[in-house]
Motif scaffolding. Structure first.
Motif, PDB file in Angstrom:
ATOM      1  N   HIS A  93       0.843  -1.226  -0.006  1.00 41.52           N
ATOM      2  CA  HIS A  93      -0.101   0.029  -0.139  1.00 41.52           C
ATOM      3  C   HIS A  93       0.921   1.235  -0.037  1.00 41.52           C
ATOM      4  CE1 HIS A  93      -3.319  -2.725   0.485  1.00 41.52           C
ATOM      5  NE2 HIS A  93      -2.575  -3.084   1.679  1.00 41.52           N
ATOM      6  N   TYR A  94       1.988   1.036   0.097  1.00 40.55           N
ATOM      7  CA  TYR A  94       3.090   2.192  -0.035  1.00 40.55           C
ATOM      8  C   TYR A  94       4.081   1.945  -0.862  1.00 40.55           C
ATOM      9  CZ  TYR A  94       0.754   3.715   4.299  1.00 40.55           C
ATOM     10  OH  TYR A  94      -0.252   4.319   5.280  1.00 40.55           O
ATOM     11  N   SER A  95       4.768   1.000  -0.993  1.00 35.19           N
ATOM     12  CA  SER A  95       5.470   0.306  -2.306  1.00 35.19           C
ATOM     13  C   SER A  95       6.827   1.091  -2.761  1.00 35.19           C
ATOM     14  CB  SER A  95       4.231   0.417  -3.600  1.00 35.19           C
ATOM     15  OG  SER A  95       3.446  -0.359  -3.509  1.00 35.19           O
ATOM     16  N   ARG A  96       7.017   2.107  -1.915  1.00 31.80           N
ATOM     17  CA  ARG A  96       8.346   2.491  -2.356  1.00 31.80           C
ATOM     18  C   ARG A  96       9.401   2.791  -1.405  1.00 31.80           C
ATOM     19  NH1 ARG A  96       9.053   7.405  -4.289  1.00 31.80           N
ATOM     20  NH2 ARG A  96       7.622   8.565  -2.918  1.00 31.80           N
ATOM     21  N   SER A  97      10.416   2.402  -1.464  1.00 31.26           N
ATOM     22  CA  SER A  97      11.608   2.343  -0.503  1.00 31.26           C
ATOM     23  C   SER A  97      11.837   3.490   0.347  1.00 31.26           C
ATOM     24  CB  SER A  97      13.008   2.072  -1.164  1.00 31.26           C
ATOM     25  OG  SER A  97      13.022   0.820  -1.633  1.00 31.26           O
ATOM     26  N   ALA A  98      11.647   4.851  -0.083  1.00 33.97           N
ATOM     27  CA  ALA A  98      11.808   6.181   0.576  1.00 33.97           C
ATOM     28  C   ALA A  98      10.720   6.120   1.729  1.00 33.97           C
ATOM     29  CB  ALA A  98      11.744   7.356  -0.338  1.00 33.97           C
ATOM     30  N   VAL A  99       9.382   5.710   1.282  1.00 34.20           N
ATOM     31  CA  VAL A  99       8.158   5.830   2.164  1.00 34.20           C
ATOM     32  C   VAL A  99       8.218   4.988   3.278  1.00 34.20           C
ATOM     33  CG1 VAL A  99       5.708   5.820   2.172  1.00 34.20           C
ATOM     34  CG2 VAL A  99       7.010   6.968   0.053  1.00 34.20           C
ATOM     35  N   ILE A 100       8.740   3.844   2.820  1.00 31.76           N
ATOM     36  CA  ILE A 100       8.887   2.647   3.906  1.00 31.76           C
ATOM     37  C   ILE A 100       9.974   2.966   4.948  1.00 31.76           C
ATOM     38  CG2 ILE A 100       9.707   0.355   4.332  1.00 31.76           C
ATOM     39  CD1 ILE A 100       8.682  -0.355   1.355  1.00 31.76           C
ATOM     40  N   ILE A 101      11.083   3.759   4.498  1.00 28.88           N
ATOM     41  CA  ILE A 101      12.187   4.077   5.282  1.00 28.88           C
ATOM     42  C   ILE A 101      11.773   4.998   6.250  1.00 28.88           C
ATOM     43  CG2 ILE A 101      14.354   5.391   5.773  1.00 28.88           C
ATOM     44  CD1 ILE A 101      15.204   3.756   3.270  1.00 28.88           C
ATOM     45  N   TYR A 102      10.838   6.218   5.566  1.00 31.21           N
ATOM     46  CA  TYR A 102      10.134   7.227   6.550  1.00 31.21           C
ATOM     47  C   TYR A 102       9.202   6.691   7.497  1.00 31.21           C
ATOM     48  CZ  TYR A 102       6.600  10.699   7.388  1.00 31.21           C
ATOM     49  OH  TYR A 102       5.834  11.653   8.235  1.00 31.21           O
ATOM     50  N   HIS A 103       8.521   5.549   7.388  1.00 33.32           N
ATOM     51  CA  HIS A 103       7.634   4.857   8.152  1.00 33.32           C
ATOM     52  C   HIS A 103       8.527   4.427   9.345  1.00 33.32           C
ATOM     53  CE1 HIS A 103       4.109   5.592   5.403  1.00 33.32           C
ATOM     54  NE2 HIS A 103       3.516   5.449   6.409  1.00 33.32           N
ATOM     55  N   PHE A 104       9.628   3.602   9.070  1.00 34.21           N
ATOM     56  CA  PHE A 104      10.287   3.050  10.108  1.00 34.21           C
ATOM     57  C   PHE A 104      10.934   4.158  10.988  1.00 34.21           C
ATOM     58  CE2 PHE A 104      11.263  -1.026   7.361  1.00 34.21           C
ATOM     59  CZ  PHE A 104      10.199  -1.508   7.453  1.00 34.21           C
ATOM     60  N   ALA A 105      11.301   4.998  10.253  1.00 38.02           N
ATOM     61  CA  ALA A 105      12.050   6.157  11.106  1.00 38.02           C
ATOM     62  C   ALA A 105      11.177   6.938  12.100  1.00 38.02           C
ATOM     63  CB  ALA A 105      12.868   7.128  10.086  1.00 38.02           C
ATOM     64  N   ARG A 106      10.163   7.231  11.567  1.00 36.38           N
ATOM     65  CA  ARG A 106       8.953   7.918  12.575  1.00 36.38           C
ATOM     66  C   ARG A 106       8.860   6.904  13.681  1.00 36.38           C
ATOM     67  NH1 ARG A 106       3.368   9.616   9.754  1.00 36.38           N
ATOM     68  NH2 ARG A 106       3.104   7.439   9.646  1.00 36.38           N
ATOM     69  N   LEU A 107       8.671   5.667  13.597  1.00 41.29           N
ATOM     70  CA  LEU A 107       8.419   4.925  14.870  1.00 41.29           C
ATOM     71  C   LEU A 107       9.775   4.771  15.634  1.00 41.29           C
ATOM     72  CD1 LEU A 107       6.906   2.664  16.254  1.00 41.29           C
ATOM     73  CD2 LEU A 107       8.088   0.759  14.773  1.00 41.29           C
ATOM     74  N   LEU A 108      10.834   4.627  15.012  1.00 42.33           N
ATOM     75  CA  LEU A 108      12.161   4.469  15.864  1.00 42.33           C
ATOM     76  C   LEU A 108      12.621   5.780  16.147  1.00 42.33           C
ATOM     77  CD1 LEU A 108      14.043   1.738  13.754  1.00 42.33           C
ATOM     78  CD2 LEU A 108      12.571   1.475  15.477  1.00 42.33           C
ATOM     79  N   GLY A 109      12.154   7.062  15.736  1.00 46.86           N
ATOM     80  CA  GLY A 109      12.517   7.957  16.111  1.00 46.86           C
ATOM     81  C   GLY A 109      11.720   8.738  17.289  1.00 46.86           C
ATOM     82  N   LYS A 110      10.813   7.833  17.655  1.00 48.30           N
ATOM     83  CA  LYS A 110       9.915   8.228  18.848  1.00 48.30           C
ATOM     84  C   LYS A 110       9.921   7.179  19.916  1.00 48.30           C
ATOM     85  CE  LYS A 110       6.154  10.434  20.611  1.00 48.30           C
ATOM     86  NZ  LYS A 110       6.197  11.782  20.849  1.00 48.30           N
ATOM     87  N   TYR A 111      10.132   6.002  19.628  1.00 52.04           N
ATOM     88  CA  TYR A 111       9.952   4.899  20.493  1.00 52.04           C
ATOM     89  C   TYR A 111      11.332   4.057  20.472  1.00 52.04           C
ATOM     90  CZ  TYR A 111       5.387   6.670  21.160  1.00 52.04           C
ATOM     91  OH  TYR A 111       4.162   7.398  21.315  1.00 52.04           O
ATOM     92  N   GLN A 112      11.846   3.514  21.513  1.00 55.37           N
ATOM     93  CA  GLN A 112      13.106   2.573  21.664  1.00 55.37           C
ATOM     94  C   GLN A 112      12.327   1.220  21.429  1.00 55.37           C
ATOM     95  OE1 GLN A 112      14.890   3.000  25.494  1.00 55.37           O
ATOM     96  NE2 GLN A 112      16.484   4.494  24.952  1.00 55.37           N
ATOM     97  N   MET A 113      13.079   0.557  20.536  1.00 50.61           N
ATOM     98  CA  MET A 113      12.615  -0.764  19.965  1.00 50.61           C
ATOM     99  C   MET A 113      13.911  -1.613  20.117  1.00 50.61           C
ATOM    100  SD  MET A 113       9.142  -1.228  18.926  1.00 50.61           S
ATOM    101  CE  MET A 113       7.737  -0.038  18.759  1.00 50.61           C
ATOM    102  N   PRO A 114      14.072  -2.278  21.318  1.00 53.66           N
ATOM    103  CA  PRO A 114      15.412  -3.021  21.109  1.00 53.66           C
ATOM    104  C   PRO A 114      15.722  -4.019  20.006  1.00 53.66           C
ATOM    105  CG  PRO A 114      14.259  -2.865  23.329  1.00 53.66           C
ATOM    106  CD  PRO A 114      13.534  -2.500  22.353  1.00 53.66           C
ATOM    107  N   ALA A 115      14.756  -4.610  19.549  1.00 53.75           N
ATOM    108  CA  ALA A 115      15.046  -5.498  18.615  1.00 53.75           C
ATOM    109  C   ALA A 115      15.351  -4.844  17.074  1.00 53.75           C
ATOM    110  CB  ALA A 115      13.767  -6.276  18.202  1.00 53.75           C
ATOM    111  N   LEU A 116      14.962  -3.476  17.323  1.00 55.06           N
ATOM    112  CA  LEU A 116      15.041  -2.546  15.923  1.00 55.06           C
ATOM    113  C   LEU A 116      16.132  -1.572  15.743  1.00 55.06           C
ATOM    114  CD1 LEU A 116      11.375  -2.383  14.803  1.00 55.06           C
ATOM    115  CD2 LEU A 116      12.778  -4.097  14.072  1.00 55.06           C
ATOM    116  N   ASP A 117      16.381  -0.985  17.156  1.00 59.12           N
ATOM    117  CA  ASP A 117      17.351   0.005  17.227  1.00 59.12           C
ATOM    118  C   ASP A 117      18.789  -0.080  16.666  1.00 59.12           C
ATOM    119  OD1 ASP A 117      15.366   1.540  18.169  1.00 59.12           O
ATOM    120  OD2 ASP A 117      15.853   1.158  20.579  1.00 59.12           O
TER     121      ASP A 117
END
Length: 393
Positions: A262-286
């Protein structure tokens, strides 16, 4: 003495270079934050026979018709715009807060038309009071009622976060999402084999729809879970695990449309990952942030799209890295910002097919649509400028 002189000379040179770089980064000839908010406010619907007052207009282009855009009254862009503006409110100046409050108070009044008709606190991409699929599509609209889309987790969590839903509503929706997760009633078919037994959340609430994995949707769901401090469940852990595997396998770069239909593009996917990781600590992803940073820089240097560069820079800042310099010849105008070439969201009917047929249909472009909203482009730019300012640029 000579060595000391050389040391200070090098230090002064390095400082001068740093100052020049900062000046270049800041002086990218964008409109001011106040001008951007005024533009967003001007683009908000006042009175219209198609869009509800308070919404932001959006448009849909069929992949096989490159120059034809049709008005589409989905709630998605209004929801993500208001959510983002609400998140930015505490980081802007007082006059800008007033503008955000005015935009927000008018926008939330449009949400009720998209709410579940059985009074559950979940929402649809299109209106539910008079079901319509692909508005303004001519003959396709003959099938509106029988083929209306089910409510989805993405619109639901974005709307509820924009509305700042209460604890009981958030808990109720969390449980509903768990009931529709992979392996609960069905097994996902349209993803890679090694992901199919991960009990992550599906995009859809409807029981008639196949289970659907989209890593951007999962990032938004996890943001919702963290924001509302909900009790962590196995589906949350599974969703983190799926995102982790996608990053480790670099599927967000090699197969973006497959792992995020539903988003399909690498830049938009990275944006979503960064929004999550920029706000919350996720040990498995940090620990994977350096991978995302390198990918963001690679994409930044290979794209000519202004808004791709904007969201990639926002992502870099949120991942703890320095932003790249966006070069421009002269002032960047609202025509540049609102370019239709930038599609944040994509609808693709091939998504709902099993793997055997999905690839064949996807390659034809049949049933694929690109969605665009000029107001949301401005929201994304405001978000980037706010992130720069927060970090002292």
């Amino acid at each position: 003495m000579k060595n000391r002189y050389n040391y200070f000379a090098r230090l002064i040179l390095l400082l001068a270079i740093a100052v020049c770089l900062l000046q270049d980064l800041c002086a990218q000839n964008f409109p001011s934050s106040a001008e951007i908010l005024e533009r967003i406010q001007a683009l908000q619907v006042k009175k219209d026979s198609f869009y509800s007052p308070g919404m932001f207009t959006s448009y849909r282009r069929y992949a096989r018709k490159s120059n034809t855009y049709k008005a589409d009254d989905n709630i998605f862009f209004t929801a993500i715009s208001l959510f983002t503006l609400k998140q930015l409110r505490n980081d802007v100046e007082e006059p800008e807060k007033i503008l955000i409050d005015s935009i927000y108070s008018k926008g939330i009044n449009s949400f009720y038309k998209y709410r579940n008709q059985k009074e559950q606190p979940i929402y649809n991409f299109w209106q539910t009071d008079t079901p319509v699929i692909f508005p303004n599509s001519g003959w396709l609209n003959w099938f509106d009622k029988s083929n209306s889309m089910p409510d989805d987790t993405d619109d639901t969590v974005m709307i509820l976060m924009a509305l700042q839903a209460n604890d009981s509503t958030a808990k109720q929706v969390h449980e509903l999402m768990r009931q529709h997760a992979n392996l609960k009633n069905k097994r996902v078919k349209n993803t890679f084999k090694n992901y199919r037994d991960i009990p992550a959340y599906s995009t859809w609430f409807g029981k008639k729809m196949p289970v659907d994995f989209d890593v951007c949707v999962l990032a938004n769901v996890l943001y919702f879970v963290q924001l509302n401090q909900l009790t962590w469940q196995k589906e949350d852990s599974a969703s983190v695990d799926l995102i982790r595997q996608v990053i480790v396998d670099k599927k967000y770069m090699t197969d973006p449309a497959y792992i995020s239909p539903h988003y399909s593009r690498s830049a938009v996917i990275i944006y979503h990952f960064a929004r999550l990781l920029g706000k919350y600590q996720m040990p498995a992803l940090d620990s994977l942030k350096p991978i995302l940073i390198n990918s963001a820089r690679e994409l930044f240097r290979s794209t000519d799209l202004l808004m791709d560069k904007v969201i990639l820079n926002t992502s870099l800042l949120r991942l703890g890295a320095a932003a790249e310099i966006i070069n421009s010849n002269g002032n960047i105008t609202f025509d540049d910002i609102e370019s239709r070439k930038f599609a944040f969201f994509i609808g693709d009917m091939a998504t709902y097919l099993p793997n055997t047929f999905r690839g064949m249909m996807a390659s034809t472009g049949i049933g694929k649509f690109y969605f665009y909203s000029p107001a949301y482009n401005n929201v994304l730019l405001l978000e980037y400028l706010t992130e720069l300012r927060k970090r002292g640029y």
